[in-house]
Design an enzyme around this catalytic site. Structure first.
Site, mmCIF file in Angstrom:
data_model
loop_
_atom_site.group_PDB
_atom_site.id
_atom_site.type_symbol
_atom_site.label_atom_id
_atom_site.label_comp_id
_atom_site.label_asym_id
_atom_site.label_seq_id
_atom_site.Cartn_x
_atom_site.Cartn_y
_atom_site.Cartn_z
ATOM 1 N N GLU A 1 0.844 -1.194 0.000
ATOM 2 C CA GLU A 1 0.000 0.000 0.000
ATOM 3 C C GLU A 1 0.877 1.241 0.000
ATOM 4 O O GLU A 1 1.870 1.327 0.726
ATOM 5 C CB GLU A 1 -0.912 0.026 1.232
ATOM 6 N N TYR B 1 -11.306 -5.867 10.787
ATOM 7 C CA TYR B 1 -10.627 -5.410 12.002
ATOM 8 C C TYR B 1 -10.442 -6.572 12.979
ATOM 9 O O TYR B 1 -11.388 -6.947 13.691
ATOM 10 C CB TYR B 1 -11.444 -4.281 12.637
ATOM 11 N N LYS C 1 -21.417 -6.831 4.883
ATOM 12 C CA LYS C 1 -20.586 -6.219 3.836
ATOM 13 C C LYS C 1 -20.152 -7.257 2.807
ATOM 14 O O LYS C 1 -20.147 -6.980 1.600
ATOM 15 C CB LYS C 1 -19.381 -5.536 4.478
ATOM 16 N N GLN D 1 -7.066 -4.322 9.097
ATOM 17 C CA GLN D 1 -6.339 -3.226 9.705
ATOM 18 C C GLN D 1 -5.047 -3.783 10.317
ATOM 19 O O GLN D 1 -4.937 -4.979 10.591
ATOM 20 C CB GLN D 1 -7.202 -2.599 10.805
#
Length: 287
Positions: free
Chosen positions: A16, A143, A163, A174
């Site tokens: 990232e 998470y 989701k 995360q």
């Protein structure tokens, strides 16, 4: 290529990066990408601006360059809390025209100084909207220690299932510093019927200020081993950097041994650290 398909063949390694705060400095990120290219990542994700700013055009530009100039699959972050449906439609069209097939669909952080728009209250709303209005591979955040706004781990998993059922194709966690949280989370997800690939998000910590900021933002817990390391080396920047790299490598080695689907490395735009970690783990990334 849809990044969710890569997990069928190997332990995935992704990176990232984030756009520079000033668009005039965007050339810096391409120097970073030239160095990261040699790590042969399976994909590189690009955050939405810096600190939640409105530099989404930089996100699209960089994601397009990763795909079309560097030959690496790219993922564009898309936080929805401050966007309406027309704005998202325009962004989806931009992604499509640029050949960007993968989107990390996020709610985004609430900014107390800015009133959120009401079209997308949750990331699951955005996921459904993207599925209805485009042909994209959708990635979701998760998470291991529970979302900071979730009243319980059970409630957190329940919302994650919503989701995923809305159309999320894969997940990235995360950051965390204790692998036991990841393993417990993975078990909860499996019991809940969440069967998509889950990448472990790993952030090498190289200075005390960085970790203090991460704890404040994300609420992650710091194991004793990590705190001891930080206290010992906090006044020696080079030693702290090397210790942070070693800690991240230990995490990754254990995760791969335990069959993790993939590792998502938060590079903080620091090729030196990413290359050191890659050198230590590259032989473990086998099919």
């Amino acid at each position: 290529m849809r990044t969710s398909e890569i997990f069928n063949n190997k332990t995935v390694l992704s990176l990232e990066i984030f756009p520079p705060r000033r668009t005039a400095s965007i050339g810096i990120i391409y120097k970073t990408l030239e160095e990261l290219q040699g790590l042969n990542p399976d994909f590189i994700s690009v955050t939405y601006g810096a600190g939640g700013s409105e530099t989404n055009t930089a996100t699209l530009e960089i994601a397009s360059a990763i795909k079309n100039n560097y030959g690496i699959e790219s993922v564009a972050h898309l936080p929805c809390i401050n966007l309406n449906k027309d704005e998202v439609l325009n962004m989806l069209e931009g992604f499509k025209q640029a050949g960007v097939e993968n989107i990390l669909a996020l709610r985004g952080d609430v900014n107390p100084a800015r009133v959120p728009k009401q079209d997308f209250r949750y990331a699951s709303d955005l996921v459904s909207f993207i599925k209805e209005n485009g042909d994209f591979n959708i990635i979701g955040a998760c998470y291991p220690e529970g979302h900071s706004e979730s009243p319980s781990l059970l409630d957190d998993i329940r919302h994650l299932k919503i989701k995923v059922d809305a159309g999320t194709d894969q997940l990235i966690t995360q950051l965390f510093f204790d692998n036991s949280y990841f393993y417990s989370f993975r078990e909860r997800a499996s019991v809940a019927g969440i069967n998509v690939a889950i990448e472990a998000g790993i952030m090498p910590v190289v200075n005390k200020r960085q970790i203090e900021r991460m704890v404040a933002l994300c609420g992650v817990k710091l194991p004793k081993k990590f705190v001891t390391m930080m206290e010992r080396y906090e006044n020696n920047p080079e030693a702290m950097r090397d210790a942070g790299i070693a800690y991240a490598v230990d995490q990754i080695v254990d995760l791969i041994a335990q069959g993790v689907d993939g590792i998502h490395l938060y590079t903080m735009n620091n090729p030196y650290i990413a290359k050191k970690i890659y050198a230590a783990i590259s032989t473990l990334l086998v099919a």
